[in-house]
Design an enzyme around this catalytic site. Structure first.
Site, PDB file in Angstrom:
ATOM      1  N   GLY A 137       0.834  -1.198   0.000  1.00 38.75           N
ATOM      2  CA  GLY A 137       0.000   0.000   0.000  1.00 38.75           C
ATOM      3  C   GLY A 137       0.863   1.240   0.000  1.00 38.75           C
ATOM      4  O   GLY A 137       1.958   1.266  -0.564  1.00 38.75           O
ATOM      5  N   SER A 138       0.392   2.284   0.672  1.00 40.03           N
ATOM      6  CA  SER A 138       1.087   3.568   0.673  1.00 40.03           C
ATOM      7  C   SER A 138       2.527   3.423   1.158  1.00 40.03           C
ATOM      8  O   SER A 138       3.480   3.773   0.458  1.00 40.03           O
ATOM      9  CB  SER A 138       0.330   4.570   1.558  1.00 40.03           C
ATOM     10  OG  SER A 138       1.035   5.793   1.647  1.00 40.03           O
ATOM     11  N   SER A 193      -4.743 -10.600  -3.623  1.00 40.10           N
ATOM     12  CA  SER A 193      -4.573  -9.155  -3.464  1.00 40.10           C
ATOM     13  C   SER A 193      -4.675  -8.426  -4.805  1.00 40.10           C
ATOM     14  O   SER A 193      -4.077  -8.841  -5.812  1.00 40.10           O
ATOM     15  CB  SER A 193      -3.210  -8.842  -2.825  1.00 40.10           C
ATOM     16  OG  SER A 193      -2.966  -7.445  -2.839  1.00 40.10           O
ATOM     17  N   ASP A 244      -2.991  -1.525  11.103  1.00 39.83           N
ATOM     18  CA  ASP A 244      -2.832  -1.983  12.490  1.00 39.83           C
ATOM     19  C   ASP A 244      -3.764  -3.140  12.826  1.00 39.83           C
ATOM     20  O   ASP A 244      -3.360  -4.115  13.467  1.00 39.83           O
ATOM     21  CB  ASP A 244      -3.107  -0.828  13.465  1.00 39.83           C
ATOM     22  CG  ASP A 244      -2.009   0.224  13.450  1.00 39.83           C
ATOM     23  OD1 ASP A 244      -0.869  -0.119  13.080  1.00 39.83           O
ATOM     24  OD2 ASP A 244      -2.297   1.380  13.815  1.00 39.83           O
ATOM     25  N   LYS A 297       8.001  10.000   8.759  1.00 39.14           N
ATOM     26  CA  LYS A 297       7.018  10.964   9.244  1.00 39.14           C
ATOM     27  C   LYS A 297       6.327  11.651   8.069  1.00 39.14           C
ATOM     28  O   LYS A 297       6.285  12.873   7.960  1.00 39.14           O
ATOM     29  CB  LYS A 297       7.685  11.992  10.171  1.00 39.14           C
ATOM     30  CG  LYS A 297       8.292  11.396  11.423  1.00 39.14           C
ATOM     31  CD  LYS A 297       7.367  10.418  12.124  1.00 39.14           C
ATOM     32  CE  LYS A 297       6.121  11.076  12.695  1.00 39.14           C
ATOM     33  NZ  LYS A 297       5.198  10.037  13.266  1.00 39.14           N
ATOM     34  N   GLY A 353       3.327   7.406   2.600  1.00 43.34           N
ATOM     35  CA  GLY A 353       4.228   6.628   1.775  1.00 43.34           C
ATOM     36  C   GLY A 353       4.490   7.218   0.400  1.00 43.34           C
ATOM     37  O   GLY A 353       5.603   7.122  -0.125  1.00 43.34           O
ATOM     38  N   ASP A 406       1.892   9.538  18.228  1.00 41.45           N
ATOM     39  CA  ASP A 406       1.261   9.418  16.915  1.00 41.45           C
ATOM     40  C   ASP A 406      -0.254   9.343  17.049  1.00 41.45           C
ATOM     41  O   ASP A 406      -0.985  10.063  16.352  1.00 41.45           O
ATOM     42  CB  ASP A 406       1.795   8.164  16.217  1.00 41.45           C
ATOM     43  CG  ASP A 406       1.310   8.048  14.781  1.00 41.45           C
ATOM     44  OD1 ASP A 406       1.838   8.783  13.924  1.00 41.45           O
ATOM     45  OD2 ASP A 406       0.412   7.231  14.506  1.00 41.45           O
ATOM     46  N   GLU A 424      -2.981  12.295  15.810  1.00 43.99           N
ATOM     47  CA  GLU A 424      -4.065  11.977  14.884  1.00 43.99           C
ATOM     48  C   GLU A 424      -5.425  12.358  15.465  1.00 43.99           C
ATOM     49  O   GLU A 424      -6.258  12.956  14.781  1.00 43.99           O
ATOM     50  CB  GLU A 424      -4.054  10.474  14.577  1.00 43.99           C
ATOM     51  CG  GLU A 424      -2.873  10.007  13.753  1.00 43.99           C
ATOM     52  CD  GLU A 424      -2.724   8.502  13.734  1.00 43.99           C
ATOM     53  OE1 GLU A 424      -1.885   7.998  12.972  1.00 43.99           O
ATOM     54  OE2 GLU A 424      -3.445   7.808  14.495  1.00 43.99           O
TER      55      GLU A 424
END
Length: 330
Positions: free
Chosen positions: A25-26, A50, A82, A130, A133, A190, A194
């Site tokens: 992904g990203s 996928s 996550d 930080k 992606g 983090d 958010e």
């Protein structure tokens, strides 16, 4: 605070090793492609079904199933959402975590909240860019990089930090600067950023400002421009030079109005709520809530997504952005 740059990291530590990136992904695509172009031996691990399998193959990296890539790799970086990491680790990665291998993450959630419990004879590290992606990828291609955090949870080999720095160099992080932290501090700050500021806080501030203007009889289009569209201009100034840069660049009227009225919006009561949000993160209360939310099929998240999708600011914004040719091209 020590900041690590290119001269502090040795890519040769990864040469001759097999590097596995779980996910494309990203973050996954950025790590895999940047490492490949840094001369590393990289494979991407994906489900056979996928939608990204073909995309990864076309990019030129080796593609295997998650289990195959986990068995193959010496360093295994998990770059999945996550909420998916625990199940994938237990079913397809855990049995391949042999002594001497390294397990890596870009966010500490699953280690801090004990969703993933690696064996004691493997290194466990974090390399956390930080930035999204796609920016990690774009800045690398442009010859620069994005700042990264590294952290060490287990150092079975005595070389875990060196491995983390080498990986950070391979994705371009040491070009911009790498700071060492802990899994705990990275995860808690983090999540707080958010929830209280970047995603939750800013979105609610935008919606409340928009609603206040519309309820007072102003055109929704004007409200959108003032409360949503122009926010990017201000955020860019913050990014370039902090609060001072923003205040220097706006009009005196805006600076005075912002400094005198801002504290009326974000009050001491707001800060009390922020402290409670942080406490919920530190105690694991939020993590427990999020884990249960996923076990139950994300009912709250789906309801909130639907409510946001149907908010008038989204409908007005979609119409206005349709007029902005530069956004259509993007």
């Amino acid at each position: 605070m020590k900041v690590y740059y290119d001269a502090d990291a040795d890519l040769n530590l990864l040469k001759g090793k097999k590097l596995t990136v779980i996910g494309f992904g990203s973050q996954g695509h950025a790590h895999a492609l940047n490492l490949k172009e840094s001369g590393m031996d990289v494979a991407v691990g994906l489900r056979k079904t996928s939608a990204r399998w073909e995309e990864a193959e076309e990019s030129g990296v080796k593609v295997m199933t998650v289990e195959e890539a986990s068995a193959w790799g010496d360093v295994i970086m998990i770059l999945l959402p996550d909420q998916n990491q625990k199940e994938v680790y237990e079913k397809e990665i855990k049995q391949h975590m042999k002594a001497g291998k390294t397990l890596a993450f870009a966010h500490g959630f699953n280690i801090l909240y004990k969703q993933v419990d690696p064996p004691k004879d493997v290194d466990v590290i974090m390399i956390a860019p930080k930035s999204p992606g796609h920016l990690v990828r774009r800045t690398y291609q442009g010859g620069s990089g994005t700042p990264c955090l590294i952290a060490i949870h287990q150092d079975a080999s005595g070389k875990a930090k060196d491995t983390a720095l080498a990986w950070a160099k391979g994705i371009g992080g040491t070009r911009a600067g790498v700071i060492e932290t802990t899994f705990k501090n990275e995860t808690e700050t983090d999540l707080f950023g958010e929830q209280a500021v970047l995603c939750g806080g800013s979105a609610e501030l935008i919606k409340s400002g928009f609603e206040t203007l519309v309820e007072a009889g102003y055109d929704p289009e004007l409200a959108y421009f003032e409360c949503m569209h122009e926010l990017k201009l201000i955020v860019d100034l913050y990014y370039e030079g902090g609060l001072s840069r923003m205040n220097y660049s706006v009009s005196d009227t805006a600076e005075y109005g912002g400094m005198t009225r801002g504290p009326k919006v974000i009050t001491s009561d707001t800060k009390k709520v922020m402290k409670q949000i942080l406490t919920d993160i530190q105690t694991g209360k939020f993590a427990e809530e999020w884990i249960n939310e996923n076990k139950n099929g994300q009912p709250v998240l789906n309801k909130l997504r639907e409510e946001n999708k149907n908010h008038i600011i989204e409908k007005v914004g979609s119409q206005l952005r349709g007029m902005m040719s530069w956004l259509i091209k993007k």
